[in-house]
Design an enzyme around this catalytic site. Sequence first.
Site, PDB file in Angstrom:
ATOM      1  N   GLU A 175       0.979  -1.062  -0.419  1.00  0.00           N
ATOM      2  CA  GLU A 175      -0.446   0.110  -0.036  1.00  0.00           C
ATOM      3  C   GLU A 175       0.925   1.501  -0.272  1.00  0.00           C
ATOM      4  O   GLU A 175       0.737   2.319   1.459  1.00  0.00           O
ATOM      5  CB  GLU A 175      -0.812   0.277   1.000  1.00  0.00           C
ATOM      6  CG  GLU A 175      -2.367  -1.376   1.474  1.00  0.00           C
ATOM      7  CD  GLU A 175      -3.130  -1.280   1.812  1.00  0.00           C
ATOM      8  OE1 GLU A 175      -3.049  -0.179   3.247  1.00  0.00           O
ATOM      9  OE2 GLU A 175      -4.508  -1.798   2.757  1.00  0.00           O
ATOM     10  N   GLU A 380      -5.331  -8.745   1.269  1.00  0.00           N
ATOM     11  CA  GLU A 380      -5.750  -8.489   2.261  1.00  0.00           C
ATOM     12  C   GLU A 380      -7.445  -8.138   2.355  1.00  0.00           C
ATOM     13  O   GLU A 380      -7.530  -7.641   1.966  1.00  0.00           O
ATOM     14  CB  GLU A 380      -4.851  -6.665   3.040  1.00  0.00           C
ATOM     15  CG  GLU A 380      -3.593  -7.392   3.559  1.00  0.00           C
ATOM     16  CD  GLU A 380      -3.384  -6.081   4.296  1.00  0.00           C
ATOM     17  OE1 GLU A 380      -4.085  -5.133   4.928  1.00  0.00           O
ATOM     18  OE2 GLU A 380      -1.986  -5.894   4.194  1.00  0.00           O
TER      19      GLU A 380
HETATM   20  C1  FCB Z   1      -4.440  -1.851   5.620  1.00  0.00           C
HETATM   21  C2  FCB Z   1      -2.224  -2.173   6.037  1.00  0.00           C
HETATM   22  C3  FCB Z   1      -2.666  -3.402   7.155  1.00  0.00           C
HETATM   23  C4  FCB Z   1      -3.938  -3.302   8.042  1.00  0.00           C
HETATM   24  C5  FCB Z   1      -4.752  -2.978   8.076  1.00  0.00           C
HETATM   25  C6  FCB Z   1      -6.586  -3.274   8.776  1.00  0.00           C
HETATM   26  O1  FCB Z   1      -3.885  -0.960   5.126  1.00  0.00           O
HETATM   27  O2  FCB Z   1      -1.808  -2.983   5.085  1.00  0.00           O
HETATM   28  O3  FCB Z   1      -1.628  -2.878   7.742  1.00  0.00           O
HETATM   29  O4  FCB Z   1      -3.799  -2.079   9.166  1.00  0.00           O
HETATM   30  O5  FCB Z   1      -5.666  -2.162   7.040  1.00  0.00           O
END
Ligand code: FCB
Length: 478
Positions: A175, A380
């Site tokens: 990110e 994620e």
């Molecule tokens: C993302 C991050 C991760 C975590 C999630 C909830 O932006 O990559 O580390 O904090 O959100």
Amino acid sequence: MSAGNEDYRDTGLEFPAGFLIGSATASYQIEGAVREDGRGPSIWDTFSRTPGLVWNGDTGDVACDHYHRVESDLDLMAELGLEAYRFSIAWPRIQPTGSGPANRAGVDFYSRLVDGLLDRGIRPVTTLYHWDLPQALEDAGGWRSRETALRFADYARIMGEALGDRIETWTTLNEPWCSAYLGYGSGAHAPGVKDGAAALTAVHHLNLAHGLAIQQLRDVVRNDPDFSVTLNLHVIRGDHDTSPEAIRRIDALANRAFLGPMLEGAYPTDLLDDTAAITDWSFVQPGDTDLIAQPIDLLGVNYYSTVTVRMWDGRSPRANADGHKDVGGSPWPGSSDEVEFLAQPGPYTEMGWNIAPDGLEELLVSLHERYPDLPLAVTENGAAFADRVEDGRVHDADRVDYLQRHFTAAHRAMERGVDLRGYFVWSLLDNFEWGFGYSKRFGIVRVDYRTQERIVKDSGLWVQRLADTHRVPEPRID
Ligand code: FCB
């Protein structure tokens, strides 16, 4: 088995063999042991120790104590039947000041972790940068400085040499949107700078770091891994006749600022126009976009929720429900006085993020349409809820429901032709949630921060069943 529910609550959907069901974490969020075995300070150590910047004054000093509990955490992953584990390497464990020779103890820790995964048949998926920049590099300008990209390439080479016989997926950055715009624009993340020009400079140097790191890794690895990057692409919606212009602007800043140079070899010209009053982009040197556009084998997608935008009329109170902590600065350079972010219909998670599984399907399908030959993975997805322990169990039905709906969305995208290779639930453990400290729990395993006891939540049992059967399970956990 029900199919095609409008609410995305399907069960029984089957994922193909080879589709990886895993879970993800990040170094600063779980490791603790911040002063051990030669680790240098990172920007998150500095930021979290600055009063008022993180909820409750929480820091990653101990976190989940994963650094000391790595063997039992590996056993936990095996117990859950995870097929892959996405973790990040703490750069300041490898190079305490961000340059110079490798710190052996740091390299050994990750080498043991990787061996532990392979011994248990779990595929290691490694991220080189999940936000813990060595503080010494920040002191020299951090991502505002081109030098940091060059140092990152050296660090990538060190890791490629050390683990380039065993890692099967290398991810350069997690990110970069957050590193650049929250780190240097809004100030909600370390290093806490509030300067739109600095944020855009950081965007470019992060992009450059990605390209240079891929080059170095490719040069030294000895197996045949996938090279990738993970982006938090924004799914942007509108509700007004000014929304198309607002969507174009936010898409440029949030999505095309990374996809453009990484996958198409150029920054979008509308991005340069929208931000012309802030910077002339002279930090982009001739040849940079070619360096950035290294071929990759996989694009990692992190997805949690959507945003809804329109142009601000300049009179009514400006809505800024963009899902991020408001600490005074803006993560939208060039559009902070133009675009507003509207509150969206619920339900919401504990983060206040709207739950919208259709957004995941839409994102995966649109990426596939734009880049048909590029395989994708959900690196994620998950949710924070206010869990309760009852008789030694955590019945987190909300999280199970969230996961069921998003796995259904991913499956629907695959039925529509998306080449999706895996899905990593955020997160294996409750952990340090950045500016929110330990107040938000995302784990499928609960962590008692006083005793470090781990309790597999119902969502963990659900993921275990999913990994075992490769089908979306019923939500009910007995
Ligand atoms: C993302 C991050 C991760 C975590 C999630 C909830 O932006 O990559 O580390 O904090 O959100």
